[in-house]
Design a protein around this motif. Structure first.
Motif, PDB file in Angstrom:
ATOM      1  N   LYS A 183      36.560  53.585  19.746  1.00  0.00           N
ATOM      2  CA  LYS A 183      36.266  52.172  19.534  1.00  0.00           C
ATOM      3  C   LYS A 183      36.624  51.749  18.116  1.00  0.00           C
ATOM      4  O   LYS A 183      37.240  50.701  17.902  1.00  0.00           O
ATOM      5  CB  LYS A 183      34.782  51.917  19.824  1.00  0.00           C
ATOM      6  N   TRP A 184      36.231  52.555  17.131  1.00  0.00           N
ATOM      7  CA  TRP A 184      36.493  52.181  15.738  1.00  0.00           C
ATOM      8  C   TRP A 184      37.951  52.406  15.346  1.00  0.00           C
ATOM      9  O   TRP A 184      38.482  51.669  14.503  1.00  0.00           O
ATOM     10  CB  TRP A 184      35.567  52.962  14.806  1.00  0.00           C
ATOM     11  N   LEU A 185      38.623  53.369  15.969  1.00  0.00           N
ATOM     12  CA  LEU A 185      40.026  53.613  15.649  1.00  0.00           C
ATOM     13  C   LEU A 185      40.943  52.588  16.309  1.00  0.00           C
ATOM     14  O   LEU A 185      41.922  52.139  15.708  1.00  0.00           O
ATOM     15  CB  LEU A 185      40.427  55.028  16.088  1.00  0.00           C
ATOM     16  N   VAL A 186      40.634  52.197  17.544  1.00  0.00           N
ATOM     17  CA  VAL A 186      41.517  51.317  18.298  1.00  0.00           C
ATOM     18  C   VAL A 186      41.220  49.851  18.021  1.00  0.00           C
ATOM     19  O   VAL A 186      42.128  49.054  17.773  1.00  0.00           O
ATOM     20  CB  VAL A 186      41.399  51.614  19.814  1.00  0.00           C
ATOM     21  N   VAL A 187      39.945  49.463  18.047  1.00  0.00           N
ATOM     22  CA  VAL A 187      39.582  48.057  17.903  1.00  0.00           C
ATOM     23  C   VAL A 187      39.040  47.738  16.518  1.00  0.00           C
ATOM     24  O   VAL A 187      39.364  46.722  15.926  1.00  0.00           O
ATOM     25  CB  VAL A 187      38.529  47.669  18.979  1.00  0.00           C
ATOM     26  N   GLY A 188      38.196  48.631  15.991  1.00  0.00           N
ATOM     27  CA  GLY A 188      37.529  48.324  14.735  1.00  0.00           C
ATOM     28  C   GLY A 188      36.390  47.342  14.978  1.00  0.00           C
ATOM     29  O   GLY A 188      35.808  47.298  16.061  1.00  0.00           O
ATOM     30  N   ARG A 189      36.070  46.521  14.007  1.00  0.00           N
ATOM     31  CA  ARG A 189      35.011  45.525  14.164  1.00  0.00           C
ATOM     32  C   ARG A 189      35.629  44.183  14.540  1.00  0.00           C
ATOM     33  O   ARG A 189      36.430  43.616  13.794  1.00  0.00           O
ATOM     34  CB  ARG A 189      34.201  45.382  12.873  1.00  0.00           C
ATOM     35  N   ALA A 190      35.268  43.685  15.708  1.00  0.00           N
ATOM     36  CA  ALA A 190      35.818  42.420  16.195  1.00  0.00           C
ATOM     37  C   ALA A 190      35.169  41.247  15.471  1.00  0.00           C
ATOM     38  O   ALA A 190      33.983  41.276  15.152  1.00  0.00           O
ATOM     39  CB  ALA A 190      35.596  42.296  17.702  1.00  0.00           C
ATOM     40  N   ARG A 191      35.965  40.232  15.222  1.00  0.00           N
ATOM     41  CA  ARG A 191      35.488  38.996  14.610  1.00  0.00           C
ATOM     42  C   ARG A 191      35.737  37.834  15.562  1.00  0.00           C
ATOM     43  O   ARG A 191      36.641  37.883  16.395  1.00  0.00           O
ATOM     44  CB  ARG A 191      36.228  38.739  13.287  1.00  0.00           C
ATOM     45  N   GLU A 192      34.926  36.798  15.442  1.00  0.00           N
ATOM     46  CA  GLU A 192      35.146  35.612  16.265  1.00  0.00           C
ATOM     47  C   GLU A 192      36.478  34.985  15.894  1.00  0.00           C
ATOM     48  O   GLU A 192      36.700  34.590  14.739  1.00  0.00           O
ATOM     49  CB  GLU A 192      34.010  34.613  16.066  1.00  0.00           C
ATOM     50  N   SER A 193      37.373  34.883  16.849  1.00  0.00           N
ATOM     51  CA  SER A 193      38.722  34.389  16.570  1.00  0.00           C
ATOM     52  C   SER A 193      39.425  34.081  17.879  1.00  0.00           C
ATOM     53  O   SER A 193      38.930  34.384  18.961  1.00  0.00           O
ATOM     54  CB  SER A 193      39.521  35.428  15.771  1.00  0.00           C
ATOM     55  N   THR A 194      40.596  33.467  17.788  1.00  0.00           N
ATOM     56  CA  THR A 194      41.422  33.140  18.945  1.00  0.00           C
ATOM     57  C   THR A 194      42.736  33.887  18.838  1.00  0.00           C
ATOM     58  O   THR A 194      43.369  33.894  17.776  1.00  0.00           O
ATOM     59  CB  THR A 194      41.703  31.625  19.012  1.00  0.00           C
ATOM     60  N   HIS A 195      43.136  34.525  19.937  1.00  0.00           N
ATOM     61  CA  HIS A 195      44.352  35.340  19.928  1.00  0.00           C
ATOM     62  C   HIS A 195      45.238  34.969  21.107  1.00  0.00           C
ATOM     63  O   HIS A 195      44.753  34.595  22.173  1.00  0.00           O
ATOM     64  CB  HIS A 195      44.010  36.833  20.028  1.00  0.00           C
ATOM     65  N   GLY A 196      46.539  35.064  20.906  1.00  0.00           N
ATOM     66  CA  GLY A 196      47.475  34.938  22.012  1.00  0.00           C
ATOM     67  C   GLY A 196      47.294  36.104  22.967  1.00  0.00           C
ATOM     68  O   GLY A 196      46.883  37.199  22.564  1.00  0.00           O
ATOM     69  N   MET A 197      47.595  35.883  24.238  1.00  0.00           N
ATOM     70  CA  MET A 197      47.334  36.897  25.251  1.00  0.00           C
ATOM     71  C   MET A 197      48.147  38.172  25.052  1.00  0.00           C
ATOM     72  O   MET A 197      47.802  39.214  25.588  1.00  0.00           O
ATOM     73  CB  MET A 197      47.618  36.330  26.647  1.00  0.00           C
ATOM     74  N   TRP A 198      49.246  38.087  24.298  1.00  0.00           N
ATOM     75  CA  TRP A 198      50.053  39.280  24.065  1.00  0.00           C
ATOM     76  C   TRP A 198      49.834  39.848  22.665  1.00  0.00           C
ATOM     77  O   TRP A 198      50.546  40.771  22.249  1.00  0.00           O
ATOM     78  CB  TRP A 198      51.532  38.965  24.280  1.00  0.00           C
ATOM     79  N   ASP A 199      48.876  39.332  21.910  1.00  0.00           N
ATOM     80  CA  ASP A 199      48.601  39.876  20.582  1.00  0.00           C
ATOM     81  C   ASP A 199      48.123  41.319  20.679  1.00  0.00           C
ATOM     82  O   ASP A 199      47.505  41.725  21.669  1.00  0.00           O
ATOM     83  CB  ASP A 199      47.520  39.042  19.868  1.00  0.00           C
ATOM     84  N   ALA A 200      48.380  42.072  19.608  1.00  0.00           N
ATOM     85  CA  ALA A 200      47.982  43.481  19.586  1.00  0.00           C
ATOM     86  C   ALA A 200      46.473  43.635  19.744  1.00  0.00           C
ATOM     87  O   ALA A 200      46.005  44.557  20.414  1.00  0.00           O
ATOM     88  CB  ALA A 200      48.450  44.128  18.280  1.00  0.00           C
ATOM     89  N   PHE A 201      45.699  42.730  19.140  1.00  0.00           N
ATOM     90  CA  PHE A 201      44.244  42.846  19.211  1.00  0.00           C
ATOM     91  C   PHE A 201      43.749  42.741  20.651  1.00  0.00           C
ATOM     92  O   PHE A 201      42.823  43.445  21.056  1.00  0.00           O
ATOM     93  CB  PHE A 201      43.585  41.765  18.355  1.00  0.00           C
ATOM     94  N   VAL A 202      44.356  41.858  21.443  1.00  0.00           N
ATOM     95  CA  VAL A 202      43.968  41.716  22.847  1.00  0.00           C
ATOM     96  C   VAL A 202      44.281  42.986  23.618  1.00  0.00           C
ATOM     97  O   VAL A 202      43.467  43.481  24.408  1.00  0.00           O
ATOM     98  CB  VAL A 202      44.691  40.507  23.476  1.00  0.00           C
ATOM     99  N   GLN A 203      45.459  43.566  23.380  1.00  0.00           N
ATOM    100  CA  GLN A 203      45.833  44.794  24.076  1.00  0.00           C
ATOM    101  C   GLN A 203      44.908  45.950  23.684  1.00  0.00           C
ATOM    102  O   GLN A 203      44.569  46.805  24.512  1.00  0.00           O
ATOM    103  CB  GLN A 203      47.287  45.159  23.749  1.00  0.00           C
ATOM    104  N   GLN A 204      44.492  45.972  22.437  1.00  0.00           N
ATOM    105  CA  GLN A 204      43.570  47.024  21.995  1.00  0.00           C
ATOM    106  C   GLN A 204      42.234  46.928  22.722  1.00  0.00           C
ATOM    107  O   GLN A 204      41.641  47.941  23.107  1.00  0.00           O
ATOM    108  CB  GLN A 204      43.366  46.920  20.480  1.00  0.00           C
ATOM    109  N   ASN A 205      41.741  45.694  22.921  1.00  0.00           N
ATOM    110  CA  ASN A 205      40.487  45.522  23.661  1.00  0.00           C
ATOM    111  C   ASN A 205      40.647  45.910  25.116  1.00  0.00           C
ATOM    112  O   ASN A 205      39.759  46.532  25.707  1.00  0.00           O
ATOM    113  CB  ASN A 205      40.015  44.072  23.544  1.00  0.00           C
TER     114      ASN A 205
END
Length: 315
Positions: A253-275
């Motif tokens: 969880k901490w290596l792949v996502v880290g600490r999530a923050r309230e934000s808006t992301h495009g559906m293909w953003d890396a952060f979305v894929q990590q989740n």
């Protein structure tokens, strides 16, 4: 997918249940369901659905096609930016004692069908959200004649469905949301198609190592106490298996996502894929959740994952 292509096309209409067309329709629905299950959430899902005979366009724009039962590829069209959850069901092929009724379905762009929802056949209106465990008859979302392409979002929940007011959310341009770059597409392949194999490794590797270790130790002991050793060490090995999987999940969880923050992301953003990838690893955490759910012992694990939990809270 090949079976769906080899069998003859099933036209919309009413077919006798035990006629050739009726049998073919049932076979295709079953085969198409297996295609969906094998490729749920995969970046290749839209290509496999097209190979099975469904009309899917544009293919890269369909990010989260899950499993929807009851779909017949011959009379199905899927537009861009659609998402369907688990255990959803479509009534485009209905069966009774004597006949099978086949209808056309068009999933217009921007549709979301939640887990466990049941939807009728027809043309879905654009930007439609069907909530979890919601039953929606055809006339609740049919596109009316003369309706413009740009429609206001529609959110339906319940049985019978109740329309909820749509929320105003920050949105990026469609090109940023649904037309991934080559690097974003490659990341999606690694996370959803290659990464799903890695997610299964600890589930099988950890118990195999523990069983091998226990068996090796037992062989070094005198014969008269080997069985006692195996009986006594089995619950300890099972506990170690749960501890190892939970520790791996926390680290991932901490290596792949880290600490999530309230934000808006495009559906293909890396952060979305990590989740999305962490959803695939949830099976690592389920043994601990099943054993400790409703006890105070679960709280330290949840805090280690980043949750803020009050003292003596039962979850």
């Amino acid at each position: 997918a090949l079976l769906c292509r080899v069998l003859p096309q099933v036209p919309p209409g009413v077919h006798p249940k035990y006629s050739w067309m009726g049998v073919v329709a049932k076979l295709k629905v079953e085969a198409f369901g297996k295609v969906q299950k094998a490729n749920a959430s995969s970046v290749m899902a839209s290509y496999w659905l097209t190979a099975a005979g469904a009309k899917v366009y544009p293919q890269c724009g369909n990010l989260e096609i899950g499993f929807m039962g009851g779909l017949l590829p011959d009379t199905l069209s899927i537009s861009a930016c659609n998402s369907s959850g688990a255990k959803t069901y479509s009534l485009m092929v209905e069966e009774d004692d004597s006949c099978i009724t086949v209808r056309q379905s068009v999933l217009s762009s921007g549709c979301f069908v939640g887990n466990g929802a049941i939807v009728g056949a027809g043309v879905f209106r654009r930007n439609l959200t069907v909530g979890v465990v919601t039953w929606v008859p055809t006339n609740s979302y049919r596109m009316e004649a003369g309706e413009e392409a740009s429609q206001k979002p529609m959110i339906l929940f319940g049985n019978p469905p109740v329309e909820f007011p749509a929320r105003t959310v920050q949105q990026s341009p469609d090109s940023a949301l649904y037309e991934p770059t080559l690097s974003a597409f490659a990341l999606r392949v690694v996370i959803t198609d290659i990464g799903r194999c890695f997610a299964l490794v600890p589930l099988y590797l950890v118990p195999m190592v523990l069983v091998g270790l226990v068996f090796n130790i037992s062989q070094r002991l005198p014969a008269d106490i080997q069985m006692k050793f195996l009986i006594g060490v089995t619950p300890i090995a099972a506990l170690l298996w749960i501890v190892c999987l939970t520790a791996l999940f926390i680290c991932a969880k901490w290596l792949v996502v880290g600490r999530a923050r309230e934000s808006t992301h495009g559906m293909w953003d890396a952060f979305v894929q990590q989740n999305f990838y962490m959803w695939r690893l949830i099976s690592w955490f389920m043994p601990a959740m099943m054993c400790l759910s409703g006890t105070l012992a679960l709280n330290p694990i949840l805090r280690a994952l980043g949750l803020v939990i009050g003292h003596r809270s039962l979850i």
